[in-house]
Scaffold this motif. Structure first.
Motif, PDB file in Angstrom:
ATOM      1  N   GLU A   2      53.007 -46.267 -64.622  1.00 48.24           N
ATOM      2  CA  GLU A   2      53.888 -46.308 -63.854  1.00 48.24           C
ATOM      3  C   GLU A   2      55.068 -47.403 -63.850  1.00 48.24           C
ATOM      4  OE1 GLU A   2      52.793 -45.023 -60.033  1.00 48.24           O
ATOM      5  OE2 GLU A   2      51.953 -42.931 -61.152  1.00 48.24           O
ATOM      6  N   ALA A   3      54.743 -48.670 -63.484  1.00 47.08           N
ATOM      7  CA  ALA A   3      55.360 -49.503 -63.167  1.00 47.08           C
ATOM      8  C   ALA A   3      55.620 -50.465 -64.104  1.00 47.08           C
ATOM      9  CB  ALA A   3      54.106 -51.209 -62.152  1.00 47.08           C
ATOM     10  N   ILE A   4      54.409 -50.348 -65.652  1.00 46.30           N
ATOM     11  CA  ILE A   4      55.529 -50.450 -66.929  1.00 46.30           C
ATOM     12  C   ILE A   4      56.766 -49.548 -67.313  1.00 46.30           C
ATOM     13  CG2 ILE A   4      55.452 -50.640 -69.113  1.00 46.30           C
ATOM     14  CD1 ILE A   4      52.533 -51.630 -68.590  1.00 46.30           C
ATOM     15  N   ASP A   5      57.141 -48.272 -67.370  1.00 48.87           N
ATOM     16  CA  ASP A   5      57.526 -47.178 -66.912  1.00 48.87           C
ATOM     17  C   ASP A   5      59.084 -47.797 -66.541  1.00 48.87           C
ATOM     18  OD1 ASP A   5      55.836 -46.456 -68.986  1.00 48.87           O
ATOM     19  OD2 ASP A   5      54.981 -44.474 -67.969  1.00 48.87           O
ATOM     20  N   GLN A   6      58.204 -47.970 -65.457  1.00 47.50           N
ATOM     21  CA  GLN A   6      59.899 -47.958 -64.318  1.00 47.50           C
ATOM     22  C   GLN A   6      60.713 -49.327 -64.496  1.00 47.50           C
ATOM     23  OE1 GLN A   6      58.260 -46.385 -60.706  1.00 47.50           O
ATOM     24  NE2 GLN A   6      57.708 -44.810 -61.520  1.00 47.50           N
ATOM     25  N   ASP A   7      59.671 -49.991 -65.333  1.00 51.49           N
ATOM     26  CA  ASP A   7      59.654 -51.879 -65.120  1.00 51.49           C
ATOM     27  C   ASP A   7      59.736 -52.546 -63.686  1.00 51.49           C
ATOM     28  OD1 ASP A   7      60.531 -53.960 -66.488  1.00 51.49           O
ATOM     29  OD2 ASP A   7      63.160 -53.654 -65.948  1.00 51.49           O
TER      30      ASP A   7
END
Length: 264
Positions: free
Chosen positions: A72-77
């Motif tokens: 999720e953190a990667i997807d949301q930068d």
């Protein structure tokens, strides 16, 4: 104390803290870590508590970092949010090692990443057969957190710690006992019996002695932890912003080997 992340129960002189997110493989995210730290503080302030037992619900003990949260953190930068988790798991290991009473971790299934390092921070690890201890960080382009290398090198020696961290090789319960960071192994069905035997043995000792022993161990081996913790967090922060980390998490999600491409 009971919530979606952990349960904390007291029976006689024993506090039992149970990881309570089996649907997320008991992965550590911010609310899980915060609940864990709050439980440790409650244990510390409870006058009649002599022992802390840490367990987990589900088919495995813990996968370590919550990979769904990482994705999720990667997807949301929003990689910076993962730095907060690295800070919190460091605090968790530190708090376990500083707790002035014996801490017993009971493991089963996978004990990966930060969970492996929490087990190292404990005073006793009872491992059900089938437990597999994994320094899984290298598989997602990270380095050990939660005081991992600081604890592991002191538990198994410098070279073995380096090898386990660099390869991510799994260590069985039996191998872990030979290496010295597991106290006893036994069939899964015998966990409660083994825990009762250990508690019976420890109840013969003095809580004042246990407090002094833990303080002396800290003074002899762990006084440099705070300086190490700053370097560990700096390294994890740097690694979390590298392309290899994104690739590692994505590969895990897609159930394939990561293709790391970063060069020094």
């Amino acid at each position: 104390m009971t919530n979606d992340y952990i349960t904390l129960a007291f029976q006689e002189d024993v506090a039992t803290l149970t990881l309570n997110q089996p649907e997320r493989s008991n992965g550590f995210n911010v609310p899980m870590c915060q609940a864990f730290l709050a439980a440790l503080e409650t244990v510390k302030e409870t006058a009649n508590c002599r022992f802390l037992v840490i367990r987990a619900k589900g088919k495995l003990f813990s996968i370590g970092g919550d990979l769904a949260t990482m994705q999720e953190a990667i997807d949301q930068d929003d990689i910076s949010s993962l730095v907060t988790i690295a800070e919190l798991v460091q605090e968790m290991s530190f708090a376990i090692k500083h707790l002035p009473l014996p801490v017993i971790v009971c493991t089963h299934g996978a004990v990966a990443g930060a969970a492996f390092n929490l087990a190292l921070a404990a005073d006793f690890c009872l491992a059900a057969e089938g437990s597999r201890f994994i320094q899984a960080f290298v598989n997602v382009g990270l380095a050990p957190d939660a005081g991992g290398l600081f604890l592991l090198a002191r538990a198994v020696g410098l070279n073995k710690a380096l090898q386990l961290a660099m390869t991510g090789d799994a260590v069985t319960a039996e191998q872990a006992k030979e290496l010295g960071f597991v106290y006893q192994t036994f069939p899964p069905a015998d966990m409660d019996r083994a825990l009762d035997r250990l508690l019976k043995k420890l109840r013969r000792g003095s809580s004042h002695s246990y407090r002094a022993i833990k303080q002396l161990i800290w003074q002899s081996l762990f006084t440099h932890w705070e300086a190490y913790a700053k370097e560990e967090l700096q390294q994890q922060t740097s690694l979390a912003f590298q392309p290899d980390f994104r690739e590692g998490v994505q590969a895990f999600t897609e159930r394939r080997r990561p293709r790391f491409t970063s060069l020094l």
